[in-house]
Write an enzyme that holds these catalytic residues in place. Structure first.
Site, PDB file in Angstrom:
ATOM      1  N   GLU A  13      -0.331  -9.302  -0.443  1.00 12.99           N
ATOM      2  CA  GLU A  13      -1.357  -9.807  -0.372  1.00 12.99           C
ATOM      3  C   GLU A  13      -2.501  -9.588  -1.291  1.00 12.99           C
ATOM      4  O   GLU A  13      -3.401 -10.244  -1.717  1.00 12.99           O
ATOM      5  CB  GLU A  13      -2.301  -8.453   0.619  1.00 12.99           C
ATOM      6  CG  GLU A  13      -1.669  -8.798   2.352  1.00 12.99           C
ATOM      7  CD  GLU A  13      -2.055  -7.810   3.081  1.00 12.99           C
ATOM      8  OE1 GLU A  13      -2.133  -6.599   2.609  1.00 12.99           O
ATOM      9  OE2 GLU A  13      -2.277  -7.803   4.608  1.00 12.99           O
TER      10      GLU A  13
ATOM     11  N   ALA B 122       0.966  -1.237   0.098  1.00 20.42           N
ATOM     12  CA  ALA B 122      -0.098   0.193  -0.332  1.00 20.42           C
ATOM     13  C   ALA B 122       1.142   0.931  -0.111  1.00 20.42           C
ATOM     14  O   ALA B 122       1.942   1.257  -0.040  1.00 20.42           O
ATOM     15  CB  ALA B 122      -1.215   0.111   1.199  1.00 20.42           C
TER      16      ALA B 122
ATOM     17  N   GLU C 252       5.307  -4.924   6.693  1.00 18.10           N
ATOM     18  CA  GLU C 252       4.088  -4.387   7.309  1.00 18.10           C
ATOM     19  C   GLU C 252       4.587  -3.979   9.060  1.00 18.10           C
ATOM     20  O   GLU C 252       5.433  -2.828   9.912  1.00 18.10           O
ATOM     21  CB  GLU C 252       3.276  -4.500   8.027  1.00 18.10           C
ATOM     22  CG  GLU C 252       2.443  -4.213   6.275  1.00 18.10           C
ATOM     23  CD  GLU C 252       2.106  -5.480   5.796  1.00 18.10           C
ATOM     24  OE1 GLU C 252       3.037  -6.641   6.372  1.00 18.10           O
ATOM     25  OE2 GLU C 252       1.649  -5.548   4.712  1.00 18.10           O
TER      26      GLU C 252
END
Ligand code: DAK
Length: 259
Positions: free
Chosen positions: A113, A67, A133
């Site tokens: 993901e 992201a 992350e």
């Protein structure tokens, strides 16, 4: 309106569409706009009778490096709640047609993901998978702890999630995360080959079979078997079942129509 961060190839082979993530300067980091464009494209292709299988790829250097960190960095929990990115991911998850991720280079965080949200992964030898992350002071938020663990088992998933270590394509193959590995110049071609093979089957049967396999992840064995049986019976109401079986008997190739 034309999408800015993806390129949609409606027909990269017969009945096969290809969506390319296209933010190369940011290693295809998944910002909100890109994810919305991806969702819209998948919904359109899912509704298009000419499309029977879909490929999502990035480029040679990156499938997606996660992201968009710059977009998330200043957000509060309430901002995240109000943005409701999960509705986009949930919509992508609802795609009925088979999706193949063609992964080269980095597939990290949300990128990993997203690849796992697809139904199969074809990886180039240069692919690197990771859930880094933890190094950003957070943890996977779009299914990483669940899908990765189901795919590679607890030991490796724990290590990847708790240390952020990237694994190689070879490790990913050995662990069961990816279907196959190819030299970098062939990964897209191989994904197209696989998609073409699937697109040659009855589109109804592939959708119902996908649905039934995914059911295995969130149901007991009994519930899953019951669901499988329902879809199995339902396919006997299709022209494709009659055609597929008749073609076998007549020793010819079937002509599936999705009816
Ligand atoms: N976000 C934004 N920009 C990124 C990025 C990212 N994830 N990854 C790379 N970039 C940008 C870099 O900032 C750089 O931009 P410029 O400086 O050139 O403007 C450009 O891409 C090239 O990157 P590098 O210069 O760093 O390239 P290197 O080859 O040296 O390194 C790298 C490649 C992949 C090792 C490195 O870029 C890296 O560590 N990137 C970050 C990887 C990462 O931590 N990913 C996880 C992000 S967190 C959710 C859904 C999903 C998520 C969360 C919520 N909901 C539904 C609520 C997911 C979260 C994440 O993925």
């Amino acid at each position: 309106m034309q999408p800015e961060f993806i390129i949609v190839h409606q027909q990269v082979a017969t009945h096969v569409a290809h969506i390319q993530l296209n933010r190369p300067n940011a290693l295809n980091a998944l910002n909100l706009q890109l994810m919305t464009e991806l969702k819209t494209a998948l919904q359109t292709l899912d509704a298009d009778d000419q499309v029977r299988a879909i490929i999502i790829s990035g480029n040679e250097k990156a499938f997606a490096a996660g992201a968009d960190i710059t977009q998330m960095a200043g957000k509060s929990a309430i901002d995240m709640y109000n943005t409701d990115q999960f509705s986009t991911w949930d919509a992508i998850k609802k795609t009925k047609k088979p999706i193949i991720a063609a992964v080269s280079g980095f597939a990290l965080g949300g990128g990993c993901e997203l690849a796992m949200l697809c139904d199969m992964i074809v990886a180039s030898e240069t692919a690197r998978f990771g859930q880094p992350e933890i190094k950003l002071g957070v943890m996977p938020g779009a299914g990483g702890t669940q899908r990765l663990t189901r795919a590679v088992g607890k030991a490796l998933a724990m290590e990847m999630v708790l240390t952020g270590r990237f694994i190689t394509a070879a490790e990913a193959l050995q662990a069961g995360l990816v279907n196959r590995i190819t030299p970098v110049e062939l990964y897209l071609e191989e994904a197209i080959k696989l998609a073409k093979e699937i697109a040659g089957m009855s589109p109804l049967a592939t959708k119902m079979a996908k649905e039934a396999v995914l059911k295995a992840f969130d149901s007991s064995l009994e519930e899953g078997l019951h669901f499988e049986r329902k879809n199995f019976y339902l396919l006997f109401a299709s022209d494709d079942q009659k055609e597929g079986m008749q073609a076998f008997i007549e020793k010819r190739a079937p002509r599936f129509t999705g009816k």
